[in-house]
Design a protein around this motif. Structure first.
Motif, PDB file in Angstrom:
ATOM      1  N   ILE A 123       0.858  -1.191   0.000  1.00 54.87           N
ATOM      2  CA  ILE A 123       0.000   0.000   0.000  1.00 54.87           C
ATOM      3  C   ILE A 123       0.891   1.237   0.000  1.00 54.87           C
ATOM      4  CG2 ILE A 123      -1.803   1.300   1.220  1.00 54.87           C
ATOM      5  CD1 ILE A 123      -2.772  -1.301   2.429  1.00 54.87           C
ATOM      6  N   ASP A 124       0.732   2.057  -1.025  1.00 53.19           N
ATOM      7  CA  ASP A 124       1.480   3.314  -1.118  1.00 53.19           C
ATOM      8  C   ASP A 124       0.637   4.401  -0.458  1.00 53.19           C
ATOM      9  OD1 ASP A 124       2.461   5.767  -1.869  1.00 53.19           O
ATOM     10  OD2 ASP A 124       3.180   5.060  -3.811  1.00 53.19           O
ATOM     11  N   SER A 125       1.165   4.987   0.613  1.00 54.79           N
ATOM     12  CA  SER A 125       0.331   5.924   1.388  1.00 54.79           C
ATOM     13  C   SER A 125       0.604   7.395   1.044  1.00 54.79           C
ATOM     14  CB  SER A 125       0.538   5.687   2.887  1.00 54.79           C
ATOM     15  OG  SER A 125       1.810   6.140   3.278  1.00 54.79           O
ATOM     16  N   ASN A 126       1.336   7.634  -0.040  1.00 53.73           N
ATOM     17  CA  ASN A 126       1.639   9.028  -0.410  1.00 53.73           C
ATOM     18  C   ASN A 126       0.394   9.899  -0.478  1.00 53.73           C
ATOM     19  OD1 ASN A 126       4.296   9.547  -0.531  1.00 53.73           O
ATOM     20  ND2 ASN A 126       4.526   9.134  -2.712  1.00 53.73           N
ATOM     21  N   ASP A 127      -0.619   9.377  -1.155  1.00 49.67           N
ATOM     22  CA  ASP A 127      -1.834  10.179  -1.351  1.00 49.67           C
ATOM     23  C   ASP A 127      -2.996   9.710  -0.508  1.00 49.67           C
ATOM     24  OD1 ASP A 127      -0.522  11.774  -3.256  1.00 49.67           O
ATOM     25  OD2 ASP A 127      -0.781  10.181  -4.746  1.00 49.67           O
ATOM     26  N   LEU A 128      -2.687   8.981   0.549  1.00 51.15           N
ATOM     27  CA  LEU A 128      -3.782   8.485   1.384  1.00 51.15           C
ATOM     28  C   LEU A 128      -3.615   9.002   2.809  1.00 51.15           C
ATOM     29  CD1 LEU A 128      -3.930   4.680   0.423  1.00 51.15           C
ATOM     30  CD2 LEU A 128      -5.721   6.377  -0.003  1.00 51.15           C
ATOM     31  N   SER A 129      -4.742   9.274   3.459  1.00 51.81           N
ATOM     32  CA  SER A 129      -4.669   9.638   4.879  1.00 51.81           C
ATOM     33  C   SER A 129      -4.457   8.352   5.670  1.00 51.81           C
ATOM     34  CB  SER A 129      -5.986  10.290   5.309  1.00 51.81           C
ATOM     35  OG  SER A 129      -7.008   9.317   5.207  1.00 51.81           O
ATOM     36  N   ILE A 130      -4.142   8.527   6.953  1.00 55.87           N
ATOM     37  CA  ILE A 130      -4.003   7.364   7.828  1.00 55.87           C
ATOM     38  C   ILE A 130      -5.278   6.513   7.773  1.00 55.87           C
ATOM     39  CG2 ILE A 130      -3.965   6.734  10.298  1.00 55.87           C
ATOM     40  CD1 ILE A 130      -1.210   7.472   9.251  1.00 55.87           C
ATOM     41  N   ASN A 131      -6.427   7.198   7.881  1.00 52.97           N
ATOM     42  CA  ASN A 131      -7.676   6.436   7.860  1.00 52.97           C
ATOM     43  C   ASN A 131      -7.921   5.777   6.514  1.00 52.97           C
ATOM     44  OD1 ASN A 131      -8.445   6.738  10.517  1.00 52.97           O
ATOM     45  ND2 ASN A 131      -9.352   8.764  10.135  1.00 52.97           N
ATOM     46  N   GLY A 132      -7.442   6.430   5.451  1.00 57.23           N
ATOM     47  CA  GLY A 132      -7.581   5.850   4.109  1.00 57.23           C
ATOM     48  C   GLY A 132      -6.821   4.533   4.012  1.00 57.23           C
ATOM     49  N   VAL A 133      -5.614   4.517   4.571  1.00 59.61           N
ATOM     50  CA  VAL A 133      -4.805   3.282   4.547  1.00 59.61           C
ATOM     51  C   VAL A 133      -5.474   2.220   5.421  1.00 59.61           C
ATOM     52  CG1 VAL A 133      -2.584   2.255   5.153  1.00 59.61           C
ATOM     53  CG2 VAL A 133      -2.656   4.554   4.193  1.00 59.61           C
ATOM     54  N   ALA A 134      -5.897   2.642   6.634  1.00 59.80           N
ATOM     55  CA  ALA A 134      -6.519   1.679   7.557  1.00 59.80           C
ATOM     56  C   ALA A 134      -7.774   1.073   6.921  1.00 59.80           C
ATOM     57  CB  ALA A 134      -6.859   2.357   8.877  1.00 59.80           C
ATOM     58  N   ASP A 135      -8.575   1.916   6.247  1.00 57.59           N
ATOM     59  CA  ASP A 135      -9.801   1.414   5.616  1.00 57.59           C
ATOM     60  C   ASP A 135      -9.488   0.340   4.588  1.00 57.59           C
ATOM     61  OD1 ASP A 135     -11.282   3.078   7.126  1.00 57.59           O
ATOM     62  OD2 ASP A 135     -11.697   4.559   5.552  1.00 57.59           O
ATOM     63  N   LYS A 136      -8.435   0.576   3.792  1.00 62.55           N
ATOM     64  CA  LYS A 136      -8.048  -0.407   2.771  1.00 62.55           C
ATOM     65  C   LYS A 136      -7.680  -1.745   3.413  1.00 62.55           C
ATOM     66  CE  LYS A 136      -6.114   1.834  -1.251  1.00 62.55           C
ATOM     67  NZ  LYS A 136      -5.568   1.321  -2.436  1.00 62.55           N
ATOM     68  N   MET A 137      -6.943  -1.642   4.509  1.00 60.91           N
ATOM     69  CA  MET A 137      -6.500  -2.875   5.158  1.00 60.91           C
ATOM     70  C   MET A 137      -7.673  -3.617   5.802  1.00 60.91           C
ATOM     71  SD  MET A 137      -2.867  -1.420   6.576  1.00 60.91           S
ATOM     72  CE  MET A 137      -2.556  -2.738   7.685  1.00 60.91           C
TER      73      MET A 137
END
Ligand code: DC
Length: 220
Positions: free
Chosen positions: A195-209
């Motif tokens: 997961i590349d988090s450059n353009d994602l918020s913390i919550n955006g990354v957590a949601d994906k996971m």
């Protein structure tokens, strides 16, 4: 059967913040393996032991009882969390983390914790070495500039005086040591989800996971 989640990635990719969120969501014990290497670095530095003095380093590691309470690391019953996150430790820990004898002891400790509890563990070698059979493996990345920016903001918010360029240089240097050391260099496990988090918020990354974990749980 127990579940385990492995999160690897370079410094400042957001691993620990995300691990805490996912750990709470799925009721997993959070093990921040980087803090274990930091505790060894702190103790060694306090006693002026360099990374070349293997015998003394091993003695130190073996004398440390480490356990986590929530996201805090207790070493011989002392909460060292704030101390091990100071920049002086960040700047020196990679040298100690590259010592195979230290890694061997800490990896065993980490594996023993994972045998007893459902864990979410973050670090550099979790998916590749510590928990090769983890139920879920993730590899978090972001550019060095983005990671330096996040670390800068985090330290400033804690009133720790730092400057961005020094942090960026330090991140690049640590990435180099972590990816080029002989034992367990940082790399993505073949079966990890990147997961590349450059353009994602913390919550955006957590949601994906969370979405990924839930979809696997449902389909298995
Ligand atoms: O994630 P961190 O910045 O707290 O990690 C501190 C150091 O420990 C860093 O140099 C990478 C190293 N480390 C490691 O080699 N293996 C791990 N499983 C976790 C951290």
């Amino acid at each position: 059967m127990g579940i385990s989640v492995a999160i690897d990635g370079p410094a400042g990719a957001g691993k620990s913040t995300i691990a805490k969120i996912i750990g709470e969501k799925f009721n997993l014990m959070y093990i921040n393996t980087g803090s274990m290497y930091r505790a060894v670095a702190l103790k060694a530095m306090n006693e002026n032991i360099t990374e070349n003095n293997i015998d003394d380093l091993v003695k130190i590691v073996e004398s440390l009882e480490m356990h986590f309470e929530e996201d805090r690391l207790f070493v011989n019953n002392e909460d060292l969390t704030d101390m091990i996150n100071m920049p002086i430790i960040s700047n020196n820990v990679s040298k100690y983390a590259a010592v195979p004898e230290i890694r061997k002891i800490l990896v065993k400790l980490q594996q023993n914790i994972a045998k007893k509890f459902n864990v979410i563990m973050d670090g550099r070698d979790i998916g590749t070495v510590v928990l090769k059979d983890a139920t879920f493996k993730f590899y978090l990345t972001a550019s060095s500039e983005e990671r330096a920016k996040r670390r800068y903001e985090e330290l400033i918010s804690k009133d720790i005086e730092v400057d961005y360029d020094t942090i960026l240089k330090d991140i690049i240097r640590r990435d180099y040591i972590d990816t080029h050391r002989e034992v367990s260099p940082l790399k993505k496990a073949e079966d990890a989800i990147e997961i590349d988090s450059n353009d994602l918020s913390i919550n955006g990354v957590a949601d994906k996971m969370v979405e990924y974990i839930n979809s696997k749980i449902k389909n298995d």
